[in-house]
Design an enzyme around this catalytic site. Structure first.
Site, short mmCIF file in Angstrom:
data_model
loop_
_atom_site.label_atom_id
_atom_site.label_comp_id
_atom_site.label_asym_id
_atom_site.label_seq_id
_atom_site.Cartn_x
_atom_site.Cartn_y
_atom_site.Cartn_z
N ASP A 132 -8.58 -5.14 -2.34
CA ASP A 132 -7.99 -5.39 -1.02
C ASP A 132 -8.32 -4.28 -0.03
OD1 ASP A 132 -6.17 -6.90 0.77
OD2 ASP A 132 -5.10 -5.00 0.74
N HIS A 155 0.86 -1.18 0.00
CA HIS A 155 0.00 0.00 0.00
C HIS A 155 0.90 1.23 0.00
CE1 HIS A 155 -3.73 -2.24 0.83
NE2 HIS A 155 -2.93 -3.04 1.53
N LEU A 156 0.88 1.97 -1.10
CA LEU A 156 1.70 3.17 -1.22
C LEU A 156 0.92 4.46 -0.92
CD1 LEU A 156 3.89 2.32 -4.35
CD2 LEU A 156 4.43 2.04 -1.92
N ASP A 164 2.03 -6.83 2.62
CA ASP A 164 0.85 -6.06 3.01
C ASP A 164 1.27 -4.81 3.77
OD1 ASP A 164 -1.76 -5.24 3.29
OD2 ASP A 164 -2.32 -6.76 4.77
N HIS A 183 0.44 4.01 8.25
CA HIS A 183 -0.57 4.92 8.81
C HIS A 183 0.15 6.04 9.56
CE1 HIS A 183 -4.06 2.48 7.86
NE2 HIS A 183 -3.47 1.42 8.39
#
Length: 428
Positions: free
Chosen positions: A150, A58-59, A303, A307
């Site tokens: 996803d 996740h970029l 994955d 955050h």
């Protein structure tokens, strides 16, 4: 064109050899090599692997640049030994059109640290109601071959069947986040003894397993490829093993954190351990390791889910789900798989380079370390031991479950088409 001579490396953990890079290509592998004017790296028996490939990253860009950007994410990837990553579609806006995937693809090209292959959304807005522009995304400059919602499950069986049928036309694959939503409403952690004792809403294993069972049968019915994201339970392992025994074209991934951590960590109420799917039991962890070793689970995928501080430094129920993982993945795999004797370094190369590149059709990656191949390479010092300090991360976020933990191994050099992106453990 620049030349680099890597001298005395264990290629795939095997024989000690020299590797000569000229420009973007490996030109010679052997012993006693020399090259006038070449930059010489004394490997001293370090492990030389093909550049790692992450099928699940996740970029966050576009839309959540406070968490990560394509630039910071690819810097983190290079630091972890990755030369290619597949960027998930749950951005803002969602990567469900040719325009958005081309933007991510372009940003990856500009970063220069790691190749970025966008993953396209299966449904418009990740809403699960209408197929996204799968063909247009595939035909775009990004050449998308992997599609996933996803973060959300494609829970509608008809939509999932249509997606599997559609991607057959260009040998694409649908990567499923297996989570039956009705069985996980209000879920906070793995459903079991610990969740009962802590009074937290449980995420039952059957919520994952039921979707996997359905989807492998759909894939068999339509003759298409399905990939299972972040498989996390012993029961899921058995379903995938059964499906492969029937010849169903299914592949599966496991994350590093599901190979090491258990739901017992949640007793601390530290939101750094909050992740989807949740940390499971010790029994599940051992089953996942065995399945990765025997090939039932095909690959390790991070994955990587960054955050910002405020989304994790709060009470458990309000915290976001996810952990960063690009910069610690190889170390966790070394600890859980290599040092336990379950995999050798050639097996690591397969699970973290060859197989993910094959599943995602990543051109130029997951190639043998041999003459004529692109010089996408990772040099690892397996003897190194170090304590994880998030302040050292290249990622924009710091939500790692390994802070203060000693992990083995260190990426000393990463090469992207012959150009060093990491030198002596530091970003070039």
């Amino acid at each position: 064109m620049s030349k680099t001579l890597i001298r005395g490396a264990q290629v795939l953990g095997g024989a000690v050899q020299d590797v000569l890079i000229d420009g973007e290509t490996v030109v010679e592998v052997g012993t006693g090599l020399s090259a006038e004017g070449a930059t010489v790296i004394e490997a001293d028996g370090q492990i030389l692997l093909p550049g790692l490939v992450d099928l699940h990253t996740h970029l966050r860009e576009p839309g959540r640049e406070d968490s990560e950007t394509v630039l910071t994410g690819t810097r983190a990837a290079a630091s972890g030994g990755f030369t290619a990553v597949f960027a998930m579609a749950n951005t803002h806006p969602v990567a469900d059109t040719a325009g958005v995937v081309e933007q991510v693809y372009r940003l990856g090209k500009e970063s220069g640290y790691c190749d970025v292959q966008p993953i396209g959304a299966v449904t418009v807005g990740l809403e699960g109601r209408k197929l996204a522009e799968l063909g247009a995304m595939h035909d775009s400059a990004a050449g998308v071959t992997v599609f996933s919602d996803d973060g959300k499950c494609v829970d509608d069986a008809v939509i999932m069947r249509r997606a599997l049928e559609y991607v057959k036309a260009f040998d694409g694959v649908v990567a499923q986040h297996a989570q039956e939503p009705r069985l996980t409403e209000g879920a906070q952690m793995n459903e079991g003894i610990v969740s009962a004792e802590l009074g937290l809403g449980g995420w039952p294993a059957v919520a994952e397993e039921s979707i996997i069972a359905r989807d492998v049968l759909l894939a068999e019915h339509v003759g298409s490829r399905v990939h299972i994201c972040h498989l996390s339970t012993a029961g899921s392992v058995e379903i995938v093993r059964w499906a492969k025994s029937r010849g169903i074209d299914v592949t599966a991934e496991v994350t590093p954190h599901h190979l090491l951590l258990t739901d017992e960590m949640v007793r601390s109420y530290n939101p750094v351990y909050k992740v989807n799917p949740p940390l499971r039991t010790e029994k599940d962890v051992l089953a996942l390791r065995e399945a990765l070793a025997d090939g039932t689970i095909d690959i390790v995928a991070t994955d990587h889910a960054p955050h910002p501080h405020e989304d994790k430094d709060c009470e458990w129920a309000a915290a976001a789900m996810g952990m960063v993982g690009l910069e610690t993945a190889l170390s966790v795999v070394q600890q859980t798989m290599v040092e336990t004797g379950l995999l050798d370094w050639a097996g690591v190369a397969d699970r973290m380079s060859f197989a993910p590149a094959r599943i995602g059709r990543a051109k130029g990656h997951g190639r043998p370390v041999s003459a004529g191949e692109p010089a996408n390479l990772t040099l690892v010092d397996p003897a190194y031991r170090g304590v994880v300090d998030p302040a050292d991360f290249a990622s924009r976020s710091r939500n790692t479950p390994y802070e203060g933990r000693e992990l083995p191994g260190r990426v000393t050099h990463t090469f992207l088409r012959g150009r060093a992106t990491v030198v002596d453990g530091k970003l070039a």
